[in-house]
Design a protein around this motif. Structure first.
Motif, PDB file in Angstrom:
ATOM      1  N   ASP A 235      36.723  36.748  19.703  1.00  0.00           N
ATOM      2  CA  ASP A 235      36.380  36.081  18.634  1.00  0.00           C
ATOM      3  C   ASP A 235      36.903  34.696  18.479  1.00  0.00           C
ATOM      4  OD1 ASP A 235      35.086  38.734  17.855  1.00  0.00           O
ATOM      5  OD2 ASP A 235      37.378  39.372  17.244  1.00  0.00           O
ATOM      6  N   GLY A 236      37.278  34.209  19.502  1.00  0.00           N
ATOM      7  CA  GLY A 236      37.705  32.575  19.264  1.00  0.00           C
ATOM      8  C   GLY A 236      36.294  31.782  18.823  1.00  0.00           C
ATOM      9  N   PRO A 237      36.865  30.950  17.739  1.00  0.00           N
ATOM     10  CA  PRO A 237      35.702  30.252  17.137  1.00  0.00           C
ATOM     11  C   PRO A 237      34.936  29.334  18.029  1.00  0.00           C
ATOM     12  CG  PRO A 237      38.041  29.276  16.630  1.00  0.00           C
ATOM     13  CD  PRO A 237      38.017  30.554  17.530  1.00  0.00           C
ATOM     14  N   ARG A 238      35.379  28.910  19.186  1.00  0.00           N
ATOM     15  CA  ARG A 238      34.737  27.769  20.107  1.00  0.00           C
ATOM     16  C   ARG A 238      34.415  28.563  21.361  1.00  0.00           C
ATOM     17  NH1 ARG A 238      38.728  23.178  21.831  1.00  0.00           N
ATOM     18  NH2 ARG A 238      36.882  22.532  22.726  1.00  0.00           N
ATOM     19  N   TYR A 239      35.280  29.480  21.789  1.00  0.00           N
ATOM     20  CA  TYR A 239      34.769  30.301  22.925  1.00  0.00           C
ATOM     21  C   TYR A 239      34.931  31.850  22.768  1.00  0.00           C
ATOM     22  CZ  TYR A 239      36.464  25.703  24.780  1.00  0.00           C
ATOM     23  OH  TYR A 239      36.732  24.514  25.006  1.00  0.00           O
ATOM     24  N   PRO A 240      33.885  32.303  21.982  1.00  0.00           N
ATOM     25  CA  PRO A 240      33.792  33.885  21.711  1.00  0.00           C
ATOM     26  C   PRO A 240      33.186  34.468  22.961  1.00  0.00           C
ATOM     27  CG  PRO A 240      31.602  32.600  21.000  1.00  0.00           C
ATOM     28  CD  PRO A 240      32.802  31.444  21.117  1.00  0.00           C
ATOM     29  N   VAL A 241      33.752  35.489  23.299  1.00  0.00           N
ATOM     30  CA  VAL A 241      33.342  36.290  24.395  1.00  0.00           C
ATOM     31  C   VAL A 241      32.059  37.302  24.018  1.00  0.00           C
ATOM     32  CG1 VAL A 241      34.099  38.064  26.169  1.00  0.00           C
ATOM     33  CG2 VAL A 241      35.750  36.433  25.285  1.00  0.00           C
ATOM     34  N   LEU A 242      31.219  36.860  24.897  1.00  0.00           N
ATOM     35  CA  LEU A 242      29.680  37.754  24.625  1.00  0.00           C
ATOM     36  C   LEU A 242      29.559  38.780  25.404  1.00  0.00           C
ATOM     37  CD1 LEU A 242      27.615  34.454  24.066  1.00  0.00           C
ATOM     38  CD2 LEU A 242      28.788  35.873  22.325  1.00  0.00           C
ATOM     39  N   GLY A 243      30.580  38.870  26.535  1.00  0.00           N
ATOM     40  CA  GLY A 243      30.338  39.883  27.501  1.00  0.00           C
ATOM     41  C   GLY A 243      30.956  39.629  28.816  1.00  0.00           C
ATOM     42  N   ALA A 244      30.719  40.045  29.716  1.00  0.00           N
ATOM     43  CA  ALA A 244      31.421  39.841  31.345  1.00  0.00           C
ATOM     44  C   ALA A 244      30.577  40.567  32.420  1.00  0.00           C
ATOM     45  CB  ALA A 244      32.759  40.031  31.105  1.00  0.00           C
ATOM     46  N   LEU A 245      30.725  39.840  33.239  1.00  0.00           N
ATOM     47  CA  LEU A 245      30.380  40.500  34.704  1.00  0.00           C
ATOM     48  C   LEU A 245      31.759  41.039  35.119  1.00  0.00           C
ATOM     49  CD1 LEU A 245      28.008  41.162  36.847  1.00  0.00           C
ATOM     50  CD2 LEU A 245      28.749  38.674  37.780  1.00  0.00           C
ATOM     51  N   TRP A 246      31.382  42.505  35.553  1.00  0.00           N
ATOM     52  CA  TRP A 246      32.669  43.378  35.935  1.00  0.00           C
ATOM     53  C   TRP A 246      32.629  43.901  37.220  1.00  0.00           C
ATOM     54  CZ3 TRP A 246      37.517  44.515  35.579  1.00  0.00           C
ATOM     55  CH2 TRP A 246      37.853  45.651  35.634  1.00  0.00           C
ATOM     56  N   GLN A 247      33.330  43.600  38.155  1.00  0.00           N
ATOM     57  CA  GLN A 247      33.501  44.240  39.354  1.00  0.00           C
ATOM     58  C   GLN A 247      34.825  45.078  39.451  1.00  0.00           C
ATOM     59  OE1 GLN A 247      33.478  41.507  42.966  1.00  0.00           O
ATOM     60  NE2 GLN A 247      32.519  43.117  44.161  1.00  0.00           N
ATOM     61  N   PRO A 248      34.608  46.413  39.409  1.00  0.00           N
ATOM     62  CA  PRO A 248      35.687  47.183  39.375  1.00  0.00           C
ATOM     63  C   PRO A 248      36.495  47.242  40.796  1.00  0.00           C
ATOM     64  CG  PRO A 248      33.571  48.443  38.619  1.00  0.00           C
ATOM     65  CD  PRO A 248      33.413  46.933  39.280  1.00  0.00           C
ATOM     66  N   ARG A 249      35.977  47.059  41.804  1.00  0.00           N
ATOM     67  CA  ARG A 249      36.596  46.985  42.987  1.00  0.00           C
ATOM     68  C   ARG A 249      37.248  45.691  43.424  1.00  0.00           C
ATOM     69  NH1 ARG A 249      39.149  51.381  44.032  1.00  0.00           N
ATOM     70  NH2 ARG A 249      39.378  50.735  46.091  1.00  0.00           N
ATOM     71  N   GLY A 250      36.916  44.688  42.848  1.00  0.00           N
ATOM     72  CA  GLY A 250      37.661  43.591  43.162  1.00  0.00           C
ATOM     73  C   GLY A 250      39.156  43.514  42.552  1.00  0.00           C
ATOM     74  N   GLY A 251      39.526  42.379  42.934  1.00  0.00           N
ATOM     75  CA  GLY A 251      41.221  42.365  42.721  1.00  0.00           C
ATOM     76  C   GLY A 251      42.029  41.241  43.186  1.00  0.00           C
ATOM     77  N   THR A 252      43.268  41.589  43.773  1.00  0.00           N
ATOM     78  CA  THR A 252      44.008  40.622  44.379  1.00  0.00           C
ATOM     79  C   THR A 252      44.783  41.205  45.600  1.00  0.00           C
ATOM     80  OG1 THR A 252      45.948  41.342  43.016  1.00  0.00           O
ATOM     81  CG2 THR A 252      44.587  39.704  42.086  1.00  0.00           C
ATOM     82  N   GLY A 253      45.172  40.259  46.462  1.00  0.00           N
ATOM     83  CA  GLY A 253      46.041  40.872  47.475  1.00  0.00           C
ATOM     84  C   GLY A 253      47.478  39.808  47.653  1.00  0.00           C
ATOM     85  N   ARG A 254      48.266  39.931  48.681  1.00  0.00           N
ATOM     86  CA  ARG A 254      49.293  39.027  48.675  1.00  0.00           C
ATOM     87  C   ARG A 254      49.251  38.280  49.959  1.00  0.00           C
ATOM     88  NH1 ARG A 254      54.338  36.719  47.592  1.00  0.00           N
ATOM     89  NH2 ARG A 254      55.241  36.411  49.359  1.00  0.00           N
ATOM     90  N   HIS A 255      49.093  36.777  49.164  1.00  0.00           N
ATOM     91  CA  HIS A 255      48.318  35.949  50.370  1.00  0.00           C
ATOM     92  C   HIS A 255      49.058  35.535  51.815  1.00  0.00           C
ATOM     93  CE1 HIS A 255      51.295  33.813  48.265  1.00  0.00           C
ATOM     94  NE2 HIS A 255      50.444  33.078  47.316  1.00  0.00           N
ATOM     95  N   ASP A 256      50.338  35.500  51.465  1.00  0.00           N
ATOM     96  CA  ASP A 256      51.356  35.491  52.699  1.00  0.00           C
ATOM     97  C   ASP A 256      51.204  36.623  53.628  1.00  0.00           C
ATOM     98  OD1 ASP A 256      52.385  33.068  51.873  1.00  0.00           O
ATOM     99  OD2 ASP A 256      53.977  34.089  50.747  1.00  0.00           O
ATOM    100  N   ALA A 257      51.120  37.830  53.182  1.00  0.00           N
ATOM    101  CA  ALA A 257      51.137  39.005  53.998  1.00  0.00           C
ATOM    102  C   ALA A 257      49.886  39.216  54.713  1.00  0.00           C
ATOM    103  CB  ALA A 257      51.449  40.426  52.906  1.00  0.00           C
ATOM    104  N   VAL A 258      48.742  38.612  54.434  1.00  0.00           N
ATOM    105  CA  VAL A 258      47.774  38.806  54.998  1.00  0.00           C
ATOM    106  C   VAL A 258      47.743  37.988  56.429  1.00  0.00           C
ATOM    107  CG1 VAL A 258      45.316  37.988  54.965  1.00  0.00           C
ATOM    108  CG2 VAL A 258      45.982  39.261  52.974  1.00  0.00           C
ATOM    109  N   ALA A 259      48.264  36.815  56.193  1.00  0.00           N
ATOM    110  CA  ALA A 259      48.498  35.913  57.294  1.00  0.00           C
ATOM    111  C   ALA A 259      49.405  36.561  58.225  1.00  0.00           C
ATOM    112  CB  ALA A 259      48.732  34.594  56.903  1.00  0.00           C
ATOM    113  N   TRP A 260      50.521  37.152  57.644  1.00  0.00           N
ATOM    114  CA  TRP A 260      51.579  37.929  58.603  1.00  0.00           C
ATOM    115  C   TRP A 260      51.395  39.176  59.369  1.00  0.00           C
ATOM    116  CZ3 TRP A 260      55.590  37.454  53.765  1.00  0.00           C
ATOM    117  CH2 TRP A 260      55.942  36.096  53.870  1.00  0.00           C
ATOM    118  N   GLY A 261      50.249  39.745  58.649  1.00  0.00           N
ATOM    119  CA  GLY A 261      50.077  41.012  59.219  1.00  0.00           C
ATOM    120  C   GLY A 261      49.026  40.674  60.170  1.00  0.00           C
ATOM    121  N   TYR A 262      48.071  39.752  60.169  1.00  0.00           N
ATOM    122  CA  TYR A 262      47.200  39.458  61.178  1.00  0.00           C
ATOM    123  C   TYR A 262      48.033  38.870  62.381  1.00  0.00           C
ATOM    124  CZ  TYR A 262      42.653  39.850  58.989  1.00  0.00           C
ATOM    125  OH  TYR A 262      41.300  40.677  58.204  1.00  0.00           O
ATOM    126  N   ALA A 263      49.154  38.123  62.142  1.00  0.00           N
ATOM    127  CA  ALA A 263      49.614  37.351  63.076  1.00  0.00           C
ATOM    128  C   ALA A 263      50.304  38.414  63.808  1.00  0.00           C
ATOM    129  CB  ALA A 263      50.745  36.183  62.405  1.00  0.00           C
TER     130      ALA A 263
END
Length: 415
Positions: free
Chosen positions: A163-191
């Motif tokens: 409910d922010g006065p300047r930046y209210p949230v009117l909704g969102a695009l939601w991707q349930p299977r998005g996320g994060t990973g460990r960046h270094d581990a991706v390089a180390w695993g491939y290497a």
């Protein structure tokens, strides 16, 4: 290559952990290879891995001027998503996201993929219309996303002020299977997987020149001498322009710094990734409790990898209204990465004017999420000499021909 497992840990514990082998070898270069890939970041190592796995090409050298994963692969905010508007973009990012799902098992290395969900906030009516359009496009593309209400946003992320006065949230695009990973581990695993196939990963080996004969690449001059090859892949992100100049052609890209920062660690308070295009910031919480925060690129071309004070202010002053909880946190560290930006903010996976020389660059602010898909597509291009369906639209001549893949707005916040 020894398999990592709970049994391996127990076995090594019994002998005081003296039996662990190096994750990857560090050989001296041979006089020549079938394939040389310049750049031992995520994209370069993934290309090498899929050359071996999918096409049986293992006489490969990956040369890196610094240390493995020391560029953008280790300097990003680790977000993984595929909710893009254009069909070609959604296809390659969804391929990457789907490969991330099982990458730890495939590489026998924990890349810490966390499909916690990614939401892109709509804080203006224009964004609502844009994200509804993207949700419809994703449905046609087979990418699982949905537009959710402000109340659902609050349920998923209670610390968010809707409910922010300047930046209210009117909704969102939601991707349930998005996320994060460990960046270094991706390089180390491939290497580790590449080394197990007999490929050479050569660090501290800077390319100084590209040799050719009769319009075909013959090898590269490096700080460790000349190394011959039949095929050459340039996968060096923000330094692609310099390598292209060595090979005798120019690229339609520019290099700018993208900065990010993390806060001091706090107790778990946020288990999703939130991106806010209107305030131009995005945030998630790491496994260590740090709030990982990023924003847009610098407004001028540069090659710095350091942070700057104005970026802290620009990124955080609006995020503080959306996330009041962060207002009193202290910054722990800050950094920058050199990103390569094309005019339409989509990558190049392409043949080049030099025969048997291929380029993979232009991922801009979204390179980490694309690593497996990028490597898959680049490996197919290098093995067959022609692009497959994933890479076909991303050739470097599309700008001359007016076939843009415009993701400059559809991609949402730059990351």
């Amino acid at each position: 290559m020894k398999r990592y497992s709970v049994f391996a840990i127990a076995r090594e514990a019994a002998r005081y952990h003296m039996g662990w082998e190096r994750a990857w070898a560090s050989p001296e270069p041979k006089p020549a290879y079938e394939v040389i890939i310049v750049g031992a970041g995520g994209h370069g190592l993934a290309t090498a891995y899929y050359l071996g796995k999918n096409f049986g090409i293992t006489n490969v050298a990956v040369v890196e001027k610094g240390w493995l994963g020391g560029g953008n692969t280790g300097r990003n905010t680790t977000i993984i998503r595929s909710n893009y508007l254009q069909d070609s973009s959604a296809a390659i990012y969804e391929k990457a996201r789907s490969l991330y799902e099982t990458l730890s098992q495939e590489l026998n290395y924990n890349v810490m993929f966390s499909p916690r969900g990614v939401m892109m906030l709509a804080q203006t009516h224009h964004e609502v219309r844009g994200y509804l359009r993207t949700a419809h496009a994703n449905a046609l593309q087979g990418v699982a996303t949905e537009f959710i209400t402000p109340q659902r946003v609050k349920e998923l992320c209670p610390i968010l002020n809707i409910d922010g006065p300047r930046y209210p949230v009117l909704g969102a695009l939601w991707q349930p299977r998005g996320g994060t990973g460990r960046h270094d581990a991706v390089a180390w695993g491939y290497a580790r997987a590449c080394s197990a196939m007999g490929m050479h990963i050569i660090q501290n080996c800077e390319v100084k020149g590209v040799r050719s004969e009769n319009g075909q690449v013959t090898g590269v001059d490096t700080t460790k001498g000349f190394i011959g090859c039949k095929k050459l892949g340039l996968v060096v992100a923000g330094h692609s322009g310099q390598l292209a100049e060595m090979a005798g052609f120019r690229l339609p890209i520019e290099a700018v710094a993208l900065q990010a920062l993390v806060s001091e660690p706090i107790k778990p308070c946020m288990d999703v990734v939130v991106m806010a295009n209107t305030v131009h910031g995005y945030m998630s919480q790491s496994d260590k409790g740090e709030m990982v925060i990023g924003g847009g690129t610098d407004g001028f071309n540069n090659y710095t990898q350091r942070g700057s004070f104005h970026h802290i202010e620009e990124t955080l002053r609006a995020l503080v209204e959306t996330f009041p909880i962060i207002s009193r946190l202290k910054m722990l560290r800050q950094w920058g990465g050199i990103v390569d930006m094309t005019g339409d903010r989509s990558p190049l996976i392409s043949k080049t004017p030099l025969g048997n020389c291929f380029i993979n660059c232009g991922w801009g602010t979204g390179g980490f999420k694309a690593i497996p898909g990028s490597g898959w597509a680049m490996a197919e291009l290098m093995a067959k000499g022609e692009p497959g369906p994933l890479a076909a639209e991303f050739n470097m001549w599309r700008f001359k021909e007016g076939r843009f893949i415009d993701e400059s707005v559809a991609a949402g916040v730059a990351h």
